[in-house]
Structure formats: C-alpha cells, structure tokens
Write a protein that holds these residues in place. Structure first.
Motif, PDB file in Angstrom:
ATOM      1  N   ASP A 140      -2.726   4.999  -3.109  1.00 17.13           N
ATOM      2  CA  ASP A 140      -3.599   6.116  -2.757  1.00 17.13           C
ATOM      3  C   ASP A 140      -2.834   7.398  -3.099  1.00 17.13           C
ATOM      4  OD1 ASP A 140      -5.540   7.776  -1.704  1.00 17.13           O
ATOM      5  OD2 ASP A 140      -4.961   7.446   0.390  1.00 17.13           O
ATOM      6  N   PRO A 141      -3.215   8.095  -4.166  1.00 13.20           N
ATOM      7  CA  PRO A 141      -2.430   9.270  -4.599  1.00 13.20           C
ATOM      8  C   PRO A 141      -2.668  10.474  -3.692  1.00 13.20           C
ATOM      9  CG  PRO A 141      -4.351   9.014  -6.001  1.00 13.20           C
ATOM     10  CD  PRO A 141      -4.359   7.836  -5.056  1.00 13.20           C
ATOM     11  N   VAL A 142      -2.011  10.452  -2.531  1.00 16.72           N
ATOM     12  CA  VAL A 142      -2.211  11.502  -1.526  1.00 16.72           C
ATOM     13  C   VAL A 142      -1.573  12.795  -2.018  1.00 16.72           C
ATOM     14  CG1 VAL A 142      -1.814  12.171   0.859  1.00 16.72           C
ATOM     15  CG2 VAL A 142      -2.227   9.769   0.296  1.00 16.72           C
ATOM     16  N   MET A 143      -2.406  13.740  -2.419  1.00 14.95           N
ATOM     17  CA  MET A 143      -1.922  14.990  -2.992  1.00 14.95           C
ATOM     18  C   MET A 143      -2.410  16.212  -2.237  1.00 14.95           C
ATOM     19  SD  MET A 143      -2.716  13.741  -6.861  1.00 14.95           S
ATOM     20  CE  MET A 143      -2.689  15.389  -7.542  1.00 14.95           C
ATOM     21  N   ILE A 144      -3.562  16.060  -1.554  1.00 16.22           N
ATOM     22  CA  ILE A 144      -4.178  17.188  -0.859  1.00 16.22           C
ATOM     23  C   ILE A 144      -4.667  16.703   0.492  1.00 16.22           C
ATOM     24  CG2 ILE A 144      -5.982  18.953  -0.950  1.00 16.22           C
ATOM     25  CD1 ILE A 144      -6.036  18.472  -4.021  1.00 16.22           C
ATOM     26  N   THR A 201      -1.646  21.399   0.222  1.00 20.75           N
ATOM     27  CA  THR A 201      -1.098  20.675  -0.920  1.00 20.75           C
ATOM     28  C   THR A 201       0.121  19.872  -0.475  1.00 20.75           C
ATOM     29  OG1 THR A 201      -1.869  22.352  -2.485  1.00 20.75           O
ATOM     30  CG2 THR A 201      -0.112  20.879  -3.224  1.00 20.75           C
ATOM     31  N   LEU A 202       0.092  18.570  -0.726  1.00 26.22           N
ATOM     32  CA  LEU A 202       1.161  17.687  -0.272  1.00 26.22           C
ATOM     33  C   LEU A 202       2.089  17.227  -1.382  1.00 26.22           C
ATOM     34  CD1 LEU A 202      -0.975  15.462   2.136  1.00 26.22           C
ATOM     35  CD2 LEU A 202       0.417  17.446   2.737  1.00 26.22           C
ATOM     36  N   LEU A 203       1.760  17.587  -2.633  1.00 29.19           N
ATOM     37  CA  LEU A 203       2.592  17.177  -3.761  1.00 29.19           C
ATOM     38  C   LEU A 203       2.538  18.248  -4.833  1.00 29.19           C
ATOM     39  CD1 LEU A 203       4.319  14.769  -4.745  1.00 29.19           C
ATOM     40  CD2 LEU A 203       2.271  13.879  -5.859  1.00 29.19           C
ATOM     41  N   ASP A 204       3.731  18.748  -5.273  1.00 29.34           N
ATOM     42  CA  ASP A 204       3.771  19.822  -6.262  1.00 29.34           C
ATOM     43  C   ASP A 204       3.517  19.270  -7.669  1.00 29.34           C
ATOM     44  OD1 ASP A 204       6.153  18.663  -7.180  1.00 29.34           O
ATOM     45  OD2 ASP A 204       7.400  20.016  -5.997  1.00 29.34           O
ATOM     46  N   LYS A 228       0.854  -1.185   0.000  1.00 32.29           N
ATOM     47  CA  LYS A 228       0.000   0.000   0.000  1.00 32.29           C
ATOM     48  C   LYS A 228       0.891   1.235   0.000  1.00 32.29           C
ATOM     49  CE  LYS A 228      -2.544   3.453   1.969  1.00 32.29           C
ATOM     50  NZ  LYS A 228      -2.264   4.560   2.896  1.00 32.29           N
ATOM     51  N   ILE A 229       0.661   2.140  -0.942  1.00 31.93           N
ATOM     52  CA  ILE A 229       1.446   3.372  -1.038  1.00 31.93           C
ATOM     53  C   ILE A 229       0.558   4.562  -0.745  1.00 31.93           C
ATOM     54  CG2 ILE A 229       2.872   4.828  -2.518  1.00 31.93           C
ATOM     55  CD1 ILE A 229       3.551   2.356  -4.169  1.00 31.93           C
ATOM     56  N   GLY A 230       1.029   5.427   0.158  1.00 30.62           N
ATOM     57  CA  GLY A 230       0.299   6.647   0.488  1.00 30.62           C
ATOM     58  C   GLY A 230       1.113   7.882   0.141  1.00 30.62           C
ATOM     59  N   MET A 231       1.365   8.727   1.115  1.00 31.64           N
ATOM     60  CA  MET A 231       2.004  10.019   0.874  1.00 31.64           C
ATOM     61  C   MET A 231       3.451   9.874   0.394  1.00 31.64           C
ATOM     62  SD  MET A 231       2.768  13.023   3.626  1.00 31.64           S
ATOM     63  CE  MET A 231       3.821  14.414   3.217  1.00 31.64           C
ATOM     64  N   LEU A 232       3.702  10.393  -0.810  1.00 27.44           N
ATOM     65  CA  LEU A 232       5.055  10.515  -1.369  1.00 27.44           C
ATOM     66  C   LEU A 232       5.217  11.988  -1.729  1.00 27.44           C
ATOM     67  CD1 LEU A 232       4.974   7.425  -3.752  1.00 27.44           C
ATOM     68  CD2 LEU A 232       5.828   7.502  -1.413  1.00 27.44           C
ATOM     69  N   HIS A 233       6.003  12.720  -0.979  1.00 26.27           N
ATOM     70  CA  HIS A 233       5.922  14.172  -0.974  1.00 26.27           C
ATOM     71  C   HIS A 233       6.761  14.884  -2.034  1.00 26.27           C
ATOM     72  CE1 HIS A 233       9.311  12.964   1.495  1.00 26.27           C
ATOM     73  NE2 HIS A 233       9.881  14.091   1.149  1.00 26.27           N
ATOM     74  N   SER A 234       7.541  14.142  -2.834  1.00 23.55           N
ATOM     75  CA  SER A 234       8.396  14.823  -3.806  1.00 23.55           C
ATOM     76  C   SER A 234       8.682  13.930  -5.003  1.00 23.55           C
ATOM     77  CB  SER A 234       9.724  15.247  -3.164  1.00 23.55           C
ATOM     78  OG  SER A 234      10.536  14.111  -2.916  1.00 23.55           O
ATOM     79  N   ILE A 289     -12.112  13.071  -5.454  1.00 21.97           N
ATOM     80  CA  ILE A 289     -12.482  14.021  -6.504  1.00 21.97           C
ATOM     81  C   ILE A 289     -11.406  15.090  -6.736  1.00 21.97           C
ATOM     82  CG2 ILE A 289     -14.155  15.780  -7.219  1.00 21.97           C
ATOM     83  CD1 ILE A 289     -15.212  12.975  -7.508  1.00 21.97           C
ATOM     84  N   PRO A 290     -10.921  15.796  -5.700  1.00 23.93           N
ATOM     85  CA  PRO A 290      -9.874  16.803  -5.948  1.00 23.93           C
ATOM     86  C   PRO A 290      -8.621  16.210  -6.576  1.00 23.93           C
ATOM     87  CG  PRO A 290     -10.841  17.140  -3.782  1.00 23.93           C
ATOM     88  CD  PRO A 290     -11.361  15.826  -4.286  1.00 23.93           C
ATOM     89  N   GLU A 291      -8.230  15.015  -6.134  1.00 25.10           N
ATOM     90  CA  GLU A 291      -7.045  14.376  -6.696  1.00 25.10           C
ATOM     91  C   GLU A 291      -7.279  13.981  -8.151  1.00 25.10           C
ATOM     92  OE1 GLU A 291      -5.655  12.586  -2.374  1.00 25.10           O
ATOM     93  OE2 GLU A 291      -6.836  11.365  -3.748  1.00 25.10           O
TER      94      GLU A 291
END
Length: 273
Positions: free
Chosen positions: A105-109, A115-118, A76-82, A140-142
């Motif tokens: 899980d494309p954690v972006m917001i 915002t967690l990913l540029d 399971k992959i979650g927040m990858l910040h860069s 939805i936002p992602e």
C-alpha cells in the motif's frame, strides 16, 4: 487461526490506521499478525501531528527476526517514510523473503492531506520496492503522484493502472474513492485480467484507515491461500461492512469497525456476575 501476515508499517496512536488497523484486520479475519514498525506517529481522528522515525537498521532487524522464526505467508507493507527506510526494507526482503507474496500500500498522503513521503522517497519506492510487490493498492492522489497523470474518471484510472504495471508489478488495485459520484469504482488489473469493483458510496466521515484495512484484508486472504482476485473481493466486502458499522469515535474522521466479524464469547450477564 490461519495465515501468517508480516506487516511492515507505521504506528497510529489513534488506533484507526497503520499497524493498529492492520493487526485488527488480520485478527478479525482469522489470521496471525506479526509486525515491523517503521515509524511512530502522533495522530488521532483530526490529523497527524508528529512523526518519530525508526532507525532503518532496527526496522531490518524486526523483519529478519520475525521471518527467521515465525515466518510469513504474505507480507503487507504500509507507511515507509523515507528513502533510507525504503532501501533498507527492499534489501532485507530480497535476502529473507524473496518467495513470499507482497501486498504494498503506497502510503504517501494521509487522510488529512499530510504528505508522508517526499519526492526522493517516491522515486525510490518505484525503483526499489515496486518490482518486489505482487500487488499494489494506490488511491487516486497516490496514483497521480506516481504516474504524473490526471485521473478524473474510470477510464483514466485504468490508464494509470496500466502505466504502473509497466514498472514490473503483476497486479494493481486502483482505488477510486476520491472521485465524485454516488458509486465507487476500484479496478483490479493484471496482465490478463481486469475486474471492476462497484459499490454505493457510504456517506460518513468515519473512513480513517480504509486503505490500510483493505490492503491488510487482502494480504490475510492471500496468506490463507485465496487467489488475489478472491482476496480482493472478500476484502472489499469486509471494508464496506466495517465502514457501515463504524461507531463514530473521535471528533474528526473516525475509525472503522474492524471487529464486525467478531462475536464475544462473554455475555454481559457473565461479565456483570
């Protein structure tokens, strides 16, 4: 204990989301959780206040160390910040986990809008990691950020999901909780299947970590040998009950009750004695 889940994600100091929610979920569903932490966050139910990145090489070593010894039945992959972290995780998984199902899980917001990913990171996520994923779970936002489409209803959710599938992802679970209405709709799409999950909206502020929890529940089901559709169905039931039974910790968006499946073997009488 059945089903090994390697969780690659960030830490939530408040315990409601991220690695902490992932571990609680896998454990509550009878699985075994191992981790590779990608970032430390300073957060609680009221927001994310700071992020401390982990060196990409150190993240890679965590992944390798777990896979070479314990192994995994699902990742399971979650927040990858860069961008650098995403590239490192992709290269490492190609070398050490090429045959293991991946729930991404494309954690972006963040829940508070942080915002967690540029944009560069988003592009790298789509190019490097999406092709490795078995299932992705955008909200939805992602999904709007990933497809540049406007999503206002169930039909447009499906259109966005099919566009994402063109990136080489076998399964898409599009989460519709951000749409208005008394009912929530999630859509699970593969090349030959389409299933809609419908549930009544629960009026509560205590939904922090819902996405992390859902993805980890799905990953645990897959690790235990369930089909993707069955894993998604069970995960939805688990998350609904976790929201319904949330105890209300914190002054903001509180955590779910991940432990609603767990019965303590110790009664109050034993503890007091």
């Amino acid at each position: 204990m059945e089903g090994r889940v390697l969780i690659i994600a960030g830490s939530d100091s408040g315990g409601g989301a991220g690695i902490q929610a992932d571990i609680k979920t896998a454990t509550a569903l009878g699985g075994y959780a191992a981790t590779a932490i990608t970032a430390l966050t300073v957060q609680n139910t009221q927001g994310v206040f700071d992020i401390l990145p982990i060196n990409p090489n150190f993240i890679a070593e965590q992944i390798k160390c777990v896979l070479m010894d314990i192994g995994a039945d699902c990742i399971k992959i979650g927040m990858l910040h860069s961008k650098e972290v995403i590239e490192t995780v992709a290269v490492t998984l190609k070398s050490f986990a090429f045959d293991i199902p991946i729930v991404l899980d494309p954690v972006m917001i963040a829940k508070d809008g942080t915002t967690l990913l540029d944009p560069e990171g988003v592009a790298t996520l789509k190019h490097d990691l999406f092709p490795l994923a078995t299932l992705i779970t955008p909200n939805i936002p992602e999904a709007q950020a990933l497809t540049e489409l406007t999503i206002r209803d169930l039909k447009e959710m499906g259109e966005a999901a099919y566009q994402l599938q063109e990136l080489g992802i076998p399964w898409i679970l599009m989460k519709g909780g951000h749409l208005l209405g008394n009912h929530l709709y999630d859509i699970l799409i593969s090349k030959n299947n389409r299933k809609i999950f419908k549930s009544r909206r629960i009026i509560t502020p205590h939904t922090h970590g819902t996405g992390c929890t859902l993805a980890s529940a799905i990953a645990t089901g897959i690790a235990q040998g369930q089909s993707i559709e069955d894993s998604c169905t069970y995960a939805h039931h688990y998350v609904q009950k976790a929201i319904q039974t949330a105890v209300g910790y914190g002054k903001g968006k509180g955590p779910l009750n991940h432990n609603h499946t767990v019965t303590s073997p110790f009664s109050k009488e034993i503890i007091h004695n």
